[in-house]
Design a protein around this motif. Structure first.
Motif, short mmCIF file in Angstrom:
data_model
loop_
_atom_site.label_atom_id
_atom_site.label_comp_id
_atom_site.label_asym_id
_atom_site.label_seq_id
_atom_site.Cartn_x
_atom_site.Cartn_y
_atom_site.Cartn_z
N MET A 1 0.84 -1.20 0.00
CA MET A 1 0.00 0.00 0.00
C MET A 1 0.88 1.25 0.00
SD MET A 1 -3.15 -0.83 2.56
CE MET A 1 -2.10 -1.08 3.99
N ASP A 29 -2.60 6.76 2.21
CA ASP A 29 -2.35 5.32 2.20
C ASP A 29 -3.63 4.58 2.61
OD1 ASP A 29 -1.27 2.82 2.27
OD2 ASP A 29 0.14 3.21 3.89
N GLY A 30 -4.13 3.70 1.74
CA GLY A 30 -5.32 2.92 2.05
C GLY A 30 -6.63 3.63 1.78
N HIS A 181 -12.57 -3.39 -0.62
CA HIS A 181 -11.65 -2.38 -0.11
C HIS A 181 -11.48 -2.52 1.40
CE1 HIS A 181 -10.10 1.59 1.13
NE2 HIS A 181 -9.39 1.45 0.02
N GLY A 185 -7.78 -3.10 1.92
CA GLY A 185 -7.20 -1.85 2.41
C GLY A 185 -6.18 -1.23 1.49
N THR A 187 -4.80 1.30 -1.38
CA THR A 187 -5.08 2.63 -1.92
C THR A 187 -5.76 2.48 -3.28
OG1 THR A 187 -3.06 3.40 -0.85
CG2 THR A 187 -4.04 4.85 -2.50
#
Length: 411
Positions: A1, A29-30, A181, A185, A187
């Motif tokens: 990520m 991030d994420g 998602h 997790g 991006t």
């Protein structure tokens, strides 16, 4: 990520056409970031620039810790999901999922682990031996997503992946994307012209117009606190109602338009610094359809607007009451642009209103509103929106400064 940072990105095509204009955006991030806007606003170009499929004219793109301006797409550690699936028709689902990993000389055991895991996650286990022609549209799109998932990239880039699906399937696929998602997790940068997708999927939504960033915020804040007329008119369905109005102090703060007078609550004045400087001046008033209700069903404290229903759209859970007010439509480039569909066609049926403005109210399904009959509407005036008629900026919005004005609030 990884986080993705765009710093003053420009993309200029031959002939001087600027598809992306000074775009600066930090995607955490994420985070699930959605790029939205009308056709030609630069959202797909921005996405393709992140992917390396478009060479930017100036600026910097950072993915993770690396500046990727000069890296080819295969070295950027991203995976793309396209609108048209892009599956190999002669390969089975399993082969489609594994193909990219095989090109990268991934060990066979690792390929098997990743393909099995993605197929289980996406409910594709029973289809692994089928070819794309034997799959439904939704199943094909899941295979396309699976092919991105097995890469285990730093980021997913999705370019209108659900637009080829029918309406019911899009709803279920949105739910699947949300669950994916949450589980992965990773991006994600997601491009769509469908604001329902934008509002339901995005942690934050970036609204673009003519290649320029208008506003980036959570879906609810975009709806509640649009920075300018364009965002106000583009976000929300049915669209926000607009009228040229006058702010007055007639027995208390009020706004007058088209023969109506609505008291402006003290909380609205307090919440919008600088609004009090517009007294006895023209403003553009905005009222969301959802801030109306049939007066017989509404809070007694809400202001009243007697109207005649022109058309009623009974949707089961609610009724849309379409009516005219005795004022010409607000003429501003931002509103006209926001009203355009994805094919660039004007969706506002102003010609049918005969020089008057068509407004829409969303009322409860148990309302007795019927076409051609008078109805008293109640208005929640605590949510009134006010815009400067020249700049188009939201009055009192903390981000509606000179910089925002330069980013696409031309009249």
């Amino acid at each position: 990520m990884a986080q993705i940072v765009l710093d003053k990105i420009d993309k200029v095509y031959s002939g001087g056409v600027k598809a992306v204009d000074g775009l600066s955006l930090e995607i955490k991030d994420g985070e699930f970031m959605v790029l939205v806007g009308p056709s030609g606003c630069g959202k797909s170009t921005a996405l393709r620039s992140i992917a390396g499929l478009e060479e930017i004219s100036s600026g910097t793109i950072v993915i993770g810790e690396r500046v990727v301006n000069d890296l080819p797409p295969k070295d950027r550690d991203i995976a793309m999901v396209f609108q048209n699936y892009a599956l190999y028709p002669h390969m089975t689902v399993e082969q489609n999922l594994a193909f990219g990993l095989q090109l990268r000389k991934t060990p066979k055991d690792e390929i098997r682990r990743r393909v099995t895991g993605a197929a289980k996650m996406l409910g594709l286990e029973q289809y692994l031996k089928r070819k794309p022609a034997a799959l439904s549209g939704g199943q094909r799109q899941r295979v396309a997503m699976g092919r991105a998932i097995v890469r285990e990239p730093q980021a997913f880039l999705m370019d209108e992946p659900l637009s080829n699906l029918d309406a019911k399937l899009r709803v279920s696929m949105r739910a699947s994307l949300n669950q994916l998602h949450e589980r992965l997790g990773v991006t994600t940068v997601y491009v769509t012209h469908d604001q329902v997708e934008a509002m339901t999927l995005g942690h934050r939504v970036c609204v673009l117009r003519d290649g320029r960033l208008q506003q980036v915020d959570t879906p609810q804040r975009l709806f509640d606190r649009p920075v300018n007329l364009f965002v106000a008119g583009f976000i929300g369905s049915p669209a926000m109602n607009f009228a040229t109005a006058k702010l007055v102090r007639d027995g208390g703060p009020a706004v007058t338009f088209a023969g109506y007078k609505l008291a402006v609550p003290p909380s609205v004045l307090a919440d919008k610094p600088g609004l009090d400087s517009y007294f006895d001046r023209e403003v553009v008033l905005g009222i969301r359809p959802s801030d109306f209700e049939d007066a017989s069903l509404a809070e007694p404290s809400w202001a009243r607007m007697p109207v005649r229903a022109g058309v009623t759209e009974e949707l089961g859970s609610e009724i849309h009451v379409i009516f005219t007010i005795d004022a010409p439509p607000v003429e501003h480039a931002s509103i006209a642009e926001a009203a355009k569909g994805d094919e660039g066609e004007d969706e506002a049926a102003v010609a049918l209103a005969g020089g008057k403005s068509l407004w829409t109210a969303r009322v409860a399904a148990r309302s007795t509103a019927r076409p051609g009959r008078p109805i008293e509407l109640a208005v929640d005036t605590s949510n009134l929106q006010f815009f400067d008629p020249v700049s188009g900026l939201s009055i009192g919005h903390p981000e509606a400064d000179a910089t925002a004005g330069e980013k696409g609030t031309d009249d």
